[in-house]
Motif scaffolding. Sequence first.
Motif, mmCIF file in Angstrom:
data_model
loop_
_atom_site.group_PDB
_atom_site.id
_atom_site.type_symbol
_atom_site.label_atom_id
_atom_site.label_comp_id
_atom_site.label_asym_id
_atom_site.label_seq_id
_atom_site.Cartn_x
_atom_site.Cartn_y
_atom_site.Cartn_z
ATOM 1 N N SER A 57 0.819 -1.213 0.000
ATOM 2 C CA SER A 57 0.000 0.000 0.000
ATOM 3 C C SER A 57 0.853 1.264 0.000
ATOM 4 O O SER A 57 1.610 1.507 0.943
ATOM 5 N N PRO A 58 0.744 2.126 -1.034
ATOM 6 C CA PRO A 58 1.479 3.392 -1.020
ATOM 7 C C PRO A 58 1.177 4.256 0.205
ATOM 8 O O PRO A 58 2.122 4.810 0.796
ATOM 9 N N PRO A 59 -0.078 4.408 0.628
ATOM 10 C CA PRO A 59 -0.312 5.203 1.830
ATOM 11 C C PRO A 59 0.380 4.633 3.076
ATOM 12 O O PRO A 59 0.866 5.394 3.918
ATOM 13 N N SER A 60 0.423 3.308 3.187
ATOM 14 C CA SER A 60 1.142 2.711 4.315
ATOM 15 C C SER A 60 2.620 3.067 4.247
ATOM 16 O O SER A 60 3.244 3.421 5.259
ATOM 17 N N ARG A 61 3.176 2.987 3.044
ATOM 18 C CA ARG A 61 4.602 3.299 2.894
ATOM 19 C C ARG A 61 4.908 4.765 3.201
ATOM 20 O O ARG A 61 5.995 5.091 3.675
ATOM 21 N N ALA A 62 3.952 5.650 2.946
ATOM 22 C CA ALA A 62 4.152 7.053 3.308
ATOM 23 C C ALA A 62 4.331 7.200 4.814
ATOM 24 O O ALA A 62 5.170 7.975 5.291
ATOM 25 N N VAL A 120 3.811 12.002 -1.893
ATOM 26 C CA VAL A 120 3.650 11.928 -3.349
ATOM 27 C C VAL A 120 4.504 10.823 -3.951
ATOM 28 O O VAL A 120 4.078 10.107 -4.855
ATOM 29 N N VAL A 121 5.721 10.638 -3.441
ATOM 30 C CA VAL A 121 6.628 9.667 -4.078
ATOM 31 C C VAL A 121 6.134 8.236 -3.925
ATOM 32 O O VAL A 121 6.372 7.395 -4.796
ATOM 33 N N THR A 122 5.419 7.935 -2.859
ATOM 34 C CA THR A 122 4.963 6.558 -2.668
ATOM 35 C C THR A 122 3.932 6.157 -3.718
ATOM 36 O O THR A 122 3.784 4.969 -4.018
ATOM 37 N N ALA A 123 3.230 7.144 -4.271
ATOM 38 C CA ALA A 123 2.316 6.853 -5.380
ATOM 39 C C ALA A 123 3.063 6.834 -6.703
ATOM 40 O O ALA A 123 2.987 5.865 -7.460
ATOM 41 N N ILE A 124 3.822 7.895 -6.971
ATOM 42 C CA ILE A 124 4.483 8.064 -8.268
ATOM 43 C C ILE A 124 5.421 6.910 -8.601
ATOM 44 O O ILE A 124 5.515 6.470 -9.755
ATOM 45 N N CYS A 125 6.119 6.379 -7.608
ATOM 46 C CA CYS A 125 7.128 5.353 -7.884
ATOM 47 C C CYS A 125 6.518 4.090 -8.488
ATOM 48 O O CYS A 125 7.228 3.304 -9.141
ATOM 49 N N GLY A 126 5.223 3.885 -8.308
ATOM 50 C CA GLY A 126 4.573 2.707 -8.872
ATOM 51 C C GLY A 126 3.998 2.925 -10.262
ATOM 52 O O GLY A 126 3.602 1.961 -10.928
ATOM 53 N N PHE A 127 3.984 4.166 -10.739
ATOM 54 C CA PHE A 127 3.350 4.454 -12.020
ATOM 55 C C PHE A 127 4.025 3.793 -13.221
ATOM 56 O O PHE A 127 3.348 3.533 -14.230
ATOM 57 N N PRO A 143 15.309 8.929 3.976
ATOM 58 C CA PRO A 143 15.712 7.843 4.871
ATOM 59 C C PRO A 143 14.763 6.654 4.751
ATOM 60 O O PRO A 143 13.535 6.815 4.752
ATOM 61 N N GLY A 144 15.335 5.465 4.625
ATOM 62 C CA GLY A 144 14.542 4.254 4.572
ATOM 63 C C GLY A 144 13.947 3.947 3.218
ATOM 64 O O GLY A 144 13.221 2.953 3.090
ATOM 65 N N TYR A 145 14.251 4.752 2.192
ATOM 66 C CA TYR A 145 13.634 4.507 0.890
ATOM 67 C C TYR A 145 13.960 3.101 0.378
ATOM 68 O O TYR A 145 13.074 2.368 -0.067
ATOM 69 N N ALA A 146 15.240 2.731 0.458
ATOM 70 C CA ALA A 146 15.665 1.441 -0.102
ATOM 71 C C ALA A 146 15.128 0.267 0.704
ATOM 72 O O ALA A 146 14.863 -0.804 0.147
ATOM 73 N N THR A 178 11.146 0.763 -1.551
ATOM 74 C CA THR A 178 11.456 -0.042 -2.736
ATOM 75 C C THR A 178 10.894 -1.459 -2.652
ATOM 76 O O THR A 178 10.249 -1.923 -3.607
ATOM 77 N N PRO A 179 11.099 -2.193 -1.551
ATOM 78 C CA PRO A 179 10.543 -3.558 -1.498
ATOM 79 C C PRO A 179 9.024 -3.584 -1.625
ATOM 80 O O PRO A 179 8.468 -4.428 -2.334
ATOM 81 N N GLY A 180 8.340 -2.662 -0.952
ATOM 82 C CA GLY A 180 6.890 -2.627 -1.040
ATOM 83 C C GLY A 180 6.413 -2.262 -2.436
ATOM 84 O O GLY A 180 5.442 -2.840 -2.942
#
Length: 218
Positions: free
Chosen positions: A12-17, A164-171, A195-198, A202-204
């Motif tokens: 879930s992108p919102p969870s990752r945010a 915003v990035v948690t949505a865009i990265c999946g497009f 911080p924590g992006y990788a 990324t895994p999610g």
Amino acid sequence: MALPIIYGTGLSPPSRAVYLTVKAMGIDVKYEEVDLLNDAHLKEDFVKMNPQHTIPILDDNGFILSDSHAIITYLVDKYGKDDDPLYPKDLQKRALINKYLHFENGCLFSHMKAICVPIYWEGVTELCEKRLKPLKNCVGFLEKFLGDRDWLVGDSYTLADISVVTAICGFPVFFSLDEFPKVKAWLKRCETHLPGYATVNTPGNDIFMDSIRTRLHN
């Protein structure tokens, strides 16, 4: 006091945010994985917490809060540093961040959800160009919003970028971002600096994109 509990999933992108916000703040929380695709969010105990049965949910020692945007702003207000740059107290900067949180929710995620729900729960196996067009339009808006700036608001990343990035990265699972060079450059900055992006995003996001690909005709 017990640690705050976050109910969500990397899919879930919102969870990752929320996860990225926690990483950026360096606070301790407890994570509870919600098996979204097997309808764990529809179980009685979960619906009692959140009648909308959406994720993520925050349980901060009995205070229950849903919606990622509400959660991340609450976390910074309660647990952040004084005038935390993630969500500064300056009213104009905060208003701009709020603008992008609403843009992510009302434009990016809303149109993304319109594509994903039929794929996950209605057996749709092909992308619908009618639904893709408004999503591409949203990315075009973001391209213009960015202009020549590195970040959406101010000189460093904020909750606006995180959300915003948690949505865009999946497009890219839907269409190429090549026609949006400023968005692609900003996405790379997020990958490098958040911080924590990788380890969190990324895994999610990989799970999300793989789950879409397996449901679509090649």
